[in-house]
Scaffold this active site. Structure first.
Site, short mmCIF file in Angstrom:
data_model
loop_
_atom_site.label_atom_id
_atom_site.label_comp_id
_atom_site.label_asym_id
_atom_site.label_seq_id
_atom_site.Cartn_x
_atom_site.Cartn_y
_atom_site.Cartn_z
N ARG A 102 0.82 -1.21 0.00
CA ARG A 102 0.00 0.00 0.00
C ARG A 102 0.85 1.26 0.00
NH1 ARG A 102 -5.29 -1.01 3.90
NH2 ARG A 102 -6.52 -2.05 2.29
N LYS A 155 -17.77 -17.66 2.48
CA LYS A 155 -19.18 -17.54 2.84
C LYS A 155 -20.05 -16.86 1.78
CE LYS A 155 -18.74 -17.49 7.82
NZ LYS A 155 -18.68 -16.61 8.99
N GLY A 187 -9.87 -8.56 0.05
CA GLY A 187 -9.52 -9.56 1.08
C GLY A 187 -8.36 -10.46 0.74
N GLY A 219 -12.56 -4.14 1.61
CA GLY A 219 -13.99 -3.81 1.71
C GLY A 219 -14.47 -2.89 0.60
C1 3PG Z 1 -8.75 -1.57 4.99
O1 3PG Z 1 -7.66 -2.00 5.36
O2 3PG Z 1 -9.68 -2.30 4.63
C2 3PG Z 1 -8.92 -0.09 4.92
O3 3PG Z 1 -7.77 0.56 5.34
C3 3PG Z 1 -10.12 0.33 5.72
O4 3PG Z 1 -9.94 -0.02 7.06
P1 3PG Z 1 -11.22 -0.29 7.95
O5 3PG Z 1 -11.83 -1.57 7.47
O6 3PG Z 1 -10.72 -0.38 9.38
O7 3PG Z 1 -12.16 0.87 7.75
MG MG Z 2 -11.21 -3.42 6.25
#
Ligand code: 3PG
Ligand code: MG
Length: 396
Positions: free
Chosen positions: A36, A197, A354, A377
């Site tokens: 990142r 899932k 993920g 996410g």
């Molecule tokens: C992540 O790693 O998915 C992003 O940095 C967002 O983090 P968070 O899920 O804690 O909002």
């Molecule tokens: Mg996250």
């Protein structure tokens, strides 16, 4: 899609707030994966080269509105400096006296990293006063954190209301690739959805099935689909409560004319551990005491055959328990097939979310896809067809 980029900003001598996502894996105070950081560095470097005074904002982990010393961004400043190729100063607070003094001392082309925005409870509440306090630190706002864009927080959404703003280069690349992959794809379009899932991917499956020509389902969630089709899945991980949901996805696919590709054979074992005794069976011959841990070679052959005519592919989630060899074979073979088609120039391939990046890295092909998102996410919410607040805030 209409969003502003930094091409449209005159940044020389300006204080530019850059929202990066520096939420990186860390162990014992050391960054363990700089992916990142490497993605966020080019925007910071470009702005600094153009004479901006760059002020970097990010969250780190989930301190829940309190100062948690182990979640400080301080230890990210040095690795960030290496990737940016310039010194990166650090301020031990976000909107306090230390941050303000450090910003006042910034010269054109210098870079400053502020402390974790989530040390303030107002960040996640998208509090207006806090958003205005952030905005007061800069003249311009650049959001480069696609992976945080599903959060409507002060540093990702609120602050954009009070400053001229634009997408950074990483945000721009994410949006351009997702647009090409899902909004305006060359067809046929295929989606690969794996992982454990169905319950966490209902919206995603329902959205994708209305967009793609072929939906490939792998991972333990395929067991739920197999069970929905009346197969005995033995001890395989599956969700008995979601058989109707799975049937509904299959029905939607039929109505829309999309093909669903489920495994036709699976690798089963009685124990889930590295190197466990295993055998490959057709999906209707899973023993009562066996669990499916990977897809078999016939499933991969069917996948590869379907891939041959495909022009665009979106991938999220592994085919099997790839962290536990030999149950990585299906994921590795499928990932390599996608990589080969991409290298041959036949396929635009976009992956994210993920476990997906880890699965591609394990397969040795993370650089052979057209684009690999660093978002978890946010990538999933995009595949669900949702608007991302951090992206909406940048629209013209
Ligand atoms: C992540 O790693 O998915 C992003 O940095 C967002 O983090 P968070 O899920 O804690 O909002
Ligand atoms: Mg996250």
């Amino acid at each position: 899609m209409s969003f502003r980029t930094i091409d449209g900003l005159d940044v020389r001598g300006k204080r530019v707030l850059v929202r990066a996502d520096l939420n990186v894996p860390m162990a014992d105070g050391k960054v363990t994966d700089t992916t990142r950081i490497a993605r966020q560095a080019p925007t910071i470097r470009e702005l600094a080269e153009k004479g901006a005074r760059v002020i970097v904002l990010s969250h780190f982990d989930r301190p829940k509105g309190k100062v948690v010393p182990s979640m400080s961004l301080r230890s990210v400043a040095a690795p960030l400096a290496i990737h940016v190729g310039r010194a990166v100063a650090f301020a031990g607070d976000t909107i306090g006296a230390e941050a303000k003094a450090a910003i006042a001392a910034l010269q054109d082309g210098e870079v400053l990293l502020l402390e974790n925005t989530r040390f303030h409870a107002e960040e996640e509440k998208n509090d207006e006063t806090f958003s205005r306090a952030l905005a007061a630190l800069g003249d311009l706002y650049v959001n480069d954190a696609f992976s945080s864009a599903h959060r409507a927080h002060a540093s990702t959404e609120g602050v954009a209301r009070y400053l001229p703003n634009a997408a950074g280069r990483s945000m721009q690349a994410e949006l351009e690739h997702l647009e090409r992959a899902l909004a305006n794809p060359r067809r046929p379009l295929m989606a690969v959805v794996g992982g454990a899932k169905v319950s966490s991917k209902i919206d995603l499956l329902q959205n994708l099935v209305s967009k793609v020509q072929t939906l490939v389902i792998g991972g333990a969630m395929a067991n739920t689909f197999l069970a929905a089709e009346g197969k005995n899945v033995g001890k395989s991980l599956h969700e008995p409560d979601l058989l109707d949901t799975a049937r509904n996805v299959i029905r939607m696919a039929k109505t829309q004319g999309a093909a669903i590709l489920l495994p036709v054979d699976v690798v089963v074992a009685k124990d889930f551990k590295p190197g466990a005794a295993h055998r490959t069976v057709p999906v209707d011959q899973i023993g009562a005491d066996e669990m499916a841990l990977d897809v078999g070679p016939a499933s991969i052959a069917a996948f590869t055959a379907a891939l041959a005519g495909t022009r665009t592919l979106v991938w999220n989630g592994p085919f099997g328990a790839f962290e536990t060899p030999p149950f990585d074979a299906g994921t590795v073979a499928a990932a390599r097939a996608v990589a080969a088609a991409t290298r041959a120039g036949n396929l635009l391939s976009v992956a994210g979310g993920g476990d997906t990046v880890a699965a591609l890295a394990h397969s040795g092909v993370e650089n052979d896809f057209s684009y690999v998102s660093t978002a978890g996410g946010a990538f999933l919410e995009w595949l669900e067809g949702k608007e991302l607040p951090g992206v909406e805030a940048l629209k013209a």
